[in-house]
Design an enzyme around this catalytic site. Structure first.
Site, PDB file in Angstrom:
ATOM      1  N   SER A 205       0.792  -1.229   0.000  1.00 18.61           N
ATOM      2  CA  SER A 205       0.000   0.000   0.000  1.00 18.61           C
ATOM      3  C   SER A 205       0.826   1.282   0.000  1.00 18.61           C
ATOM      4  O   SER A 205       0.274   2.366  -0.134  1.00 18.61           O
ATOM      5  CB  SER A 205      -0.982   0.010   1.170  1.00 18.61           C
TER       6      SER A 205
ATOM      7  N   LYS B  54      -5.876   3.380   8.263  1.00 16.78           N
ATOM      8  CA  LYS B  54      -5.012   4.356   7.597  1.00 16.78           C
ATOM      9  C   LYS B  54      -5.622   5.749   7.644  1.00 16.78           C
ATOM     10  O   LYS B  54      -4.909   6.732   7.842  1.00 16.78           O
ATOM     11  CB  LYS B  54      -4.727   3.900   6.173  1.00 16.78           C
TER      12      LYS B  54
END
Length: 178
Positions: free
Chosen positions: A79, A122
């Site tokens: 990511s 996140k």
């Protein structure tokens, strides 16, 4: 422990800060182990190596600072690919930014931005860290909008499907900020 509430109570009693509690099933654990076995048997590349190849291919070269980041201990997943590709462009002088952005997203060799997991975590980490802007994959946009609403996230979240969109967005926001 028996429930998420029991875990939350236990952590609160010990004055341990946390963002979220996730429940894992045996299916989750064994799926992860099976994926790791495929990597060990060289039947599949691990996500970190896929990310390294995609970022370097997109940039057309390897970058020492990106490789240094990827060689650190406890790095996993893919990511950070979009963020690393953007950093590579900044290092080369092909992109400039006076603003701070939280960025997450896997990237293909051609610059397509691919979906990622743990979006809620996140987003919460980016907000707690004080970011005003966050760039995420378009395929995670619906989930991000729901999380933003449910958790009253006071940060602008932008979604992109290709790195070129992220570059354009960063350039536009930098012009507005001046």
């Amino acid at each position: 422990m028996e429930s998420k509430q029991a875990v939350e109570d236990h952590l609160n009693k010990q004055h341990i800060q946390f963002l979220d509690i996730m429940e894992f099933t045996n299916l989750d654990l064994y799926g992860s182990k099976n994926r790791q076995l495929l990597v060990w048997l060289h039947l599949k590349k691990n996500e970190l190596e896929q990310m390294r190849e995609s970022v370097n291919h997109y940039l057309g070269q390897e970058d020492a600072s990106i490789n240094e980041f990827l060689n650190r201990d406890h790095i996993g997943g893919n990511s950070a690919g979009l963020g690393l590709a953007l950093i590579g462009l900044i290092i080369r002088g092909d992109l400039q930014s006076d603003l701070s952005f939280a960025v997450t997203g896997a990237i293909s060799k051609t610059g397509d931005v691919l979906p990622i997991g743990l979006v809620k975590d996140k987003i919460q980490i980016a907000e707690v860290s004080g970011y005003s802007y966050m760039i995420i994959p378009s395929e995670n946009a619906e989930e991000a909008a729901r999380i933003q609403k449910e958790h009253n996230v006071n940060m602008q979240i932008f979604d992109v499907s290709h790195i070129d969109e992220a570059i354009q967005l960063i350039n536009e926001l930098n012009k507005k900020d001046k």
